[in-house]
Design a protein around this motif. Structure first.
Motif, mmCIF file in Angstrom:
data_model
loop_
_atom_site.group_PDB
_atom_site.id
_atom_site.type_symbol
_atom_site.label_atom_id
_atom_site.label_comp_id
_atom_site.label_asym_id
_atom_site.label_seq_id
_atom_site.Cartn_x
_atom_site.Cartn_y
_atom_site.Cartn_z
ATOM 1 N N THR A 154 2.666 14.400 0.092
ATOM 2 C CA THR A 154 1.279 13.965 -0.042
ATOM 3 C C THR A 154 1.177 12.712 -0.892
ATOM 4 O O THR A 154 0.447 11.771 -0.586
ATOM 5 C CB THR A 154 0.428 15.091 -0.676
ATOM 6 O OG1 THR A 154 0.555 16.271 0.124
ATOM 7 C CG2 THR A 154 -1.032 14.678 -0.771
ATOM 8 N N THR A 155 1.957 12.695 -1.980
ATOM 9 C CA THR A 155 1.979 11.512 -2.842
ATOM 10 C C THR A 155 2.447 10.293 -2.069
ATOM 11 O O THR A 155 1.902 9.193 -2.214
ATOM 12 C CB THR A 155 2.912 11.765 -4.042
ATOM 13 O OG1 THR A 155 2.508 12.938 -4.729
ATOM 14 C CG2 THR A 155 2.884 10.584 -5.002
ATOM 15 N N GLN A 156 3.471 10.476 -1.235
ATOM 16 C CA GLN A 156 4.037 9.358 -0.482
ATOM 17 C C GLN A 156 3.024 8.765 0.492
ATOM 18 O O GLN A 156 2.930 7.547 0.640
ATOM 19 C CB GLN A 156 5.275 9.835 0.273
ATOM 20 C CG GLN A 156 5.968 8.726 1.059
ATOM 21 C CD GLN A 156 7.106 9.263 1.890
ATOM 22 O OE1 GLN A 156 7.068 10.405 2.340
ATOM 23 N NE2 GLN A 156 8.109 8.443 2.112
ATOM 24 N N ILE A 157 2.245 9.625 1.153
ATOM 25 C CA ILE A 157 1.312 9.153 2.171
ATOM 26 C C ILE A 157 0.108 8.481 1.547
ATOM 27 O O ILE A 157 -0.369 7.451 2.019
ATOM 28 C CB ILE A 157 0.879 10.334 3.068
ATOM 29 C CG1 ILE A 157 2.083 10.867 3.860
ATOM 30 C CG2 ILE A 157 -0.235 9.912 4.012
ATOM 31 C CD1 ILE A 157 1.776 12.118 4.651
ATOM 32 N N ASN A 158 -0.410 9.049 0.468
ATOM 33 C CA ASN A 158 -1.679 8.593 -0.093
ATOM 34 C C ASN A 158 -1.533 7.581 -1.225
ATOM 35 O O ASN A 158 -2.515 7.260 -1.888
ATOM 36 C CB ASN A 158 -2.471 9.803 -0.613
ATOM 37 C CG ASN A 158 -2.809 10.769 0.516
ATOM 38 O OD1 ASN A 158 -3.004 10.355 1.650
ATOM 39 N ND2 ASN A 158 -2.885 12.053 0.193
ATOM 40 N N SER A 159 -0.340 7.102 -1.493
ATOM 41 C CA SER A 159 -0.155 6.194 -2.617
ATOM 42 C C SER A 159 0.756 5.037 -2.237
ATOM 43 O O SER A 159 1.383 5.032 -1.176
ATOM 44 C CB SER A 159 0.438 6.958 -3.810
ATOM 45 O OG SER A 159 1.728 7.451 -3.477
ATOM 46 N N THR A 160 0.801 4.052 -3.138
ATOM 47 C CA THR A 160 1.665 2.884 -2.972
ATOM 48 C C THR A 160 2.449 2.696 -4.254
ATOM 49 O O THR A 160 1.892 2.810 -5.353
ATOM 50 C CB THR A 160 0.828 1.619 -2.702
ATOM 51 O OG1 THR A 160 -0.081 1.866 -1.630
ATOM 52 C CG2 THR A 160 1.721 0.461 -2.339
ATOM 53 N N SER A 161 3.730 2.422 -4.123
ATOM 54 C CA SER A 161 4.564 2.261 -5.315
ATOM 55 C C SER A 161 4.189 0.990 -6.067
ATOM 56 O O SER A 161 3.648 0.031 -5.495
ATOM 57 C CB SER A 161 6.045 2.212 -4.928
ATOM 58 O OG SER A 161 6.343 1.009 -4.250
ATOM 59 N N ALA A 162 4.491 0.977 -7.358
ATOM 60 C CA ALA A 162 4.201 -0.197 -8.185
ATOM 61 C C ALA A 162 4.974 -1.408 -7.694
ATOM 62 O O ALA A 162 4.468 -2.540 -7.726
ATOM 63 C CB ALA A 162 4.546 0.106 -9.646
ATOM 64 N N ALA A 163 6.201 -1.185 -7.228
ATOM 65 C CA ALA A 163 7.023 -2.293 -6.722
ATOM 66 C C ALA A 163 6.420 -2.895 -5.459
ATOM 67 O O ALA A 163 6.423 -4.122 -5.276
ATOM 68 C CB ALA A 163 8.446 -1.802 -6.449
ATOM 69 N N THR A 164 5.883 -2.036 -4.581
ATOM 70 C CA THR A 164 5.252 -2.528 -3.354
ATOM 71 C C THR A 164 3.990 -3.321 -3.665
ATOM 72 O O THR A 164 3.737 -4.373 -3.061
ATOM 73 C CB THR A 164 4.911 -1.351 -2.417
ATOM 74 O OG1 THR A 164 6.118 -0.646 -2.089
ATOM 75 C CG2 THR A 164 4.260 -1.850 -1.137
ATOM 76 N N GLU A 165 3.192 -2.837 -4.608
ATOM 77 C CA GLU A 165 1.963 -3.547 -4.960
ATOM 78 C C GLU A 165 2.271 -4.882 -5.632
ATOM 79 O O GLU A 165 1.565 -5.872 -5.415
ATOM 80 C CB GLU A 165 1.089 -2.670 -5.861
ATOM 81 C CG GLU A 165 0.494 -1.481 -5.124
ATOM 82 C CD GLU A 165 -0.758 -0.934 -5.792
ATOM 83 O OE1 GLU A 165 -1.049 -1.353 -6.950
ATOM 84 O OE2 GLU A 165 -1.457 -0.112 -5.172
ATOM 85 N N PHE A 166 3.306 -4.930 -6.456
ATOM 86 C CA PHE A 166 3.697 -6.203 -7.063
ATOM 87 C C PHE A 166 4.105 -7.202 -5.979
ATOM 88 O O PHE A 166 3.738 -8.385 -6.035
ATOM 89 C CB PHE A 166 4.852 -5.995 -8.045
ATOM 90 C CG PHE A 166 5.334 -7.266 -8.690
ATOM 91 C CD1 PHE A 166 4.634 -7.833 -9.737
ATOM 92 C CD2 PHE A 166 6.481 -7.904 -8.237
ATOM 93 C CE1 PHE A 166 5.065 -9.018 -10.336
ATOM 94 C CE2 PHE A 166 6.932 -9.083 -8.818
ATOM 95 C CZ PHE A 166 6.211 -9.640 -9.876
ATOM 96 N N TRP A 167 4.852 -6.726 -4.989
ATOM 97 C CA TRP A 167 5.320 -7.591 -3.904
ATOM 98 C C TRP A 167 4.170 -8.069 -3.021
ATOM 99 O O TRP A 167 4.030 -9.263 -2.768
ATOM 100 C CB TRP A 167 6.356 -6.832 -3.070
ATOM 101 C CG TRP A 167 6.756 -7.427 -1.762
ATOM 102 C CD1 TRP A 167 6.598 -6.875 -0.526
ATOM 103 C CD2 TRP A 167 7.409 -8.686 -1.542
ATOM 104 N NE1 TRP A 167 7.097 -7.699 0.451
ATOM 105 C CE2 TRP A 167 7.603 -8.827 -0.145
ATOM 106 C CE3 TRP A 167 7.837 -9.717 -2.376
ATOM 107 C CZ2 TRP A 167 8.205 -9.946 0.428
ATOM 108 C CZ3 TRP A 167 8.448 -10.832 -1.812
ATOM 109 C CH2 TRP A 167 8.626 -10.939 -0.424
#
Length: 577
Positions: A154-167
């Motif tokens: 559930t966390t994987q589907i509904n969230s975005t990692s900090a590294a992805t958002e930085f990129w």
């Protein structure tokens, strides 16, 4: 080349044999060895992927690598004019290769700009891609580096990692599509300008400067790779990643797509059909043993790709171990590996800044020598085309400056909010593997049948005093064109429209633009041949005979070199008696 009426400078040669070897190694061993080969290996059957890979290495990679190096060393000309001397009808192959290489130069430096941007932030007290407390983060941001994070589906589907958002939000400022170009990210543009300045001063004096720079840029990445390899293998979960990287799945061998991807990787990593090897080989002395050099350089290239897989997947295994997920959920390819997955894994290690600095220095140096060597080869080819103009004092520096500035301003669209979509368009169309496969067919057929594989064998024997294995003649005449043509046809049949991150579908006009970029190089080959046949003098048979014949002065100079060598050997024998 001798000076022309005292006005043009000599073409020059490599100062030392090591300069040629390091320049070629620096070009062929690039970021693709780190972020593409390991991913292809795991995705296409693990260890069994090495079977189609080695098949393409033996039938296309090494034979074409040797062929192009010999062509440059024999003619002492760049990637365009060498074809005029060997077979004028096929000069379109040279023009096409240089155009593809120019397209590559037009977008590849963006990767170096991104890496420099990451390197600067790697000196921060806290890595910005390891935190969700920044102004660019959203409410859906998840810090995967946090030790107390419970990671679930559930966390994987509904969230975005900090590294992805930085990129995506900080580096790219990614818009909704190529239709929304948006404003320029001036921080990335400044990093891009810095990389072009470095690239300019690496090549502005020709092989005199390039030959010296590669002593550092081609060797230091191996130090960084070794450091990252040792660190990766000592992390918990590293074995899980390595097993995932190499675990054999023989069923994948029945998939033609696996073979296609193996072939494309070989053509890219060996820098085939782009004119680079021809240009680099053209600065060798005539008697250089290019036959032996080709074997060692091909072994170095493939060996680096294989070893880099351990460095990458040991770290991805650690990342999967920390998150408690399978390795396939953290494995990425291309920019996703270099700018999301690996930085994210580094943020989970002790002393993350140290490993981030090591990684991005390695990426910058791997990409930098590939970039400036490719630029050097484009400059060499154009200079050989107009020697009376560009070999005069100061002209080369001005031409290189103009080329670098043109590429820089042309790349500014790629540092906008929609720039990533333009970047991917160039990457997937302008420098597509199918373009190189197409050129490979005509290159091998021209040398194998029109110029003559037997004649090329005699040239190699004269250069190296050893006759090459007949396997190469078999490849140049039959196997290489057959394998390349089959792969090219298959890539056309299995063409799928370009997407970004599997969710954004490019509009029709973007696909048309992409195909125009691809066809601009492919059509140069038949277009040049047809144009020369139509504009030549004499009957159709006479035109064909003239356009398929090597330059008589070139062949005479080769005979003179052989005679001079024989005379020197006779003098040596007589002096010892």
């Amino acid at each position: 080349m001798n000076t022309i009426k005292g006005q043009t400078e000599e073409r020059g040669f490599w100062g030392r044999k090591a300069e040629f070897l390091l320049a070629v190694a620096g070009n062929v061993v690039g970021v693709g060895n780190v972020w593409r080969f390991p991913y292809l290996c795991y995705r296409n059957g693990g260890g069994v992927f090495l079977i189609p890979y080695l098949v393409f290495v033996m039938t296309c990679g090494v034979p074409l690598f040797l062929l192009e190096t010999v062509m440059g060393q024999f003619t002492h000309e760049g990637g365009i004019t060498c074809w005029h001397l060997l077979c004028p009808l096929a000069q379109g192959v040279g023009y096409a290769g240089q155009l593809i290489e120019l397209y590559s130069c037009m977008y590849f430096t963006i990767i170096l700009a991104w890496a420099l941007f990451y390197l600067i932030f790697s000196f921060s007290s806290q890595l910005p891609w390891a935190s969700c407390d920044n102004i660019w983060n959203t409410d859906n941001c998840v810090n995967l580096a946090a030790g107390n994070l419970t990671f679930n589906r559930t966390t994987q589907i509904n969230s975005t990692s900090a590294a992805t958002e930085f990129w995506e939000r900080r580096v790219l400022s990614l818009s909704g599509g190529i239709e929304e170009i948006g404003k320029i990210n001036w921080e990335i543009a400044l990093c891009l300008f810095v990389m072009w300045i470095i690239c300019y001063f690496c090549i502005w004096k020709g092989v005199k400067s390039t030959g010296k720079v590669v002593y550092f840029t081609a060797t230091f990445p191996y130090v960084m790779l070794l450091v990252l390899l040792i660190r990766g293998l000592t992390l918990p979960g590293a074995l899980q990643g390595v097993v995932f990287y190499l675990y054999p799945e023989p069923a994948h061998l029945a998939d033609p797509q696996v073979w296609m991807e193996a072939g494309t990787q070989v053509f890219f990593s060996y820098s085939l059909c782009s004119g680079i090897l021809i240009a680099l080989g053209s600065y060798n002395q005539y008697s250089n043993n290019c036959y032996r050099d080709s074997f060692w350089l091909c072994l170095l290239n493939s060996g680096t790709s294989f070893v880099a897989g351990f460095a990458v997947f040991s770290v991805l295994g650690f990342m999967a171990h920390v998150q408690g997920v399978p390795v396939e959920e953290v494995a990425e390819s291309g920019p996703g590996l270099a700018f999301i997955a690996y930085p994210q894994a580094v943020a989970m290690m002790p002393f993350p800044q140290l490993w981030a600095v090591c990684f991005f220095i390695m990426i910058i140096l791997l990409g930098l020598d590939s970039q400036f060597v490719a630029m050097e080869c484009v400059v060499t080819s154009v200079t050989d085309l107009f020697p009376e103009v560009l070999r005069r004092a100061g002209r080369r520096e001005l031409f290189v400056l103009l080329l670098c500035l043109t590429c820089f301003f042309g790349q500014l669209i790629m540092v906008t909010e929609g720039g990533m979509y333009v970047f991917q368009l160039f990457d997937n169309y302008a420098s597509n593997g199918a373009c190189f496969l197409f050129l490979s067919v005509f290159e091998s057929l021209t040398i194998g049948w029109i110029f003559g594989a037997e004649k090329m064998f005699d040239i190699i024997k004269d250069m190296t005093e050893s006759r090459p294995n007949y396997w190469f003649m078999l490849c140049w005449k039959y196997l290489t064109p057959l394998v390349s043509l089959t792969s090219f046809v298959y890539s056309m049949v299995r063409y799928t429209p370009l997407t970004y991150n599997r969710w954004y579908v490019y509009p029709d006009w973007a696909h048309v633009l992409g195909w125009l970029l691809a066809l601009s190089s492919i059509l140069l080959v038949p277009g040049w041949a047809l144009g020369q046949m139509c504009t030549g003098k004499g009957s159709l048979k006479q035109r064909w005979g003239h356009l398929c014949s090597p330059d008589t002065n070139l062949m005479l100079s080769s005979i003179q070199i052989q005679e001079q060598t024989a005379e020197m050997e006779d003098l040596v024998r007589s002096s010892t008696i």
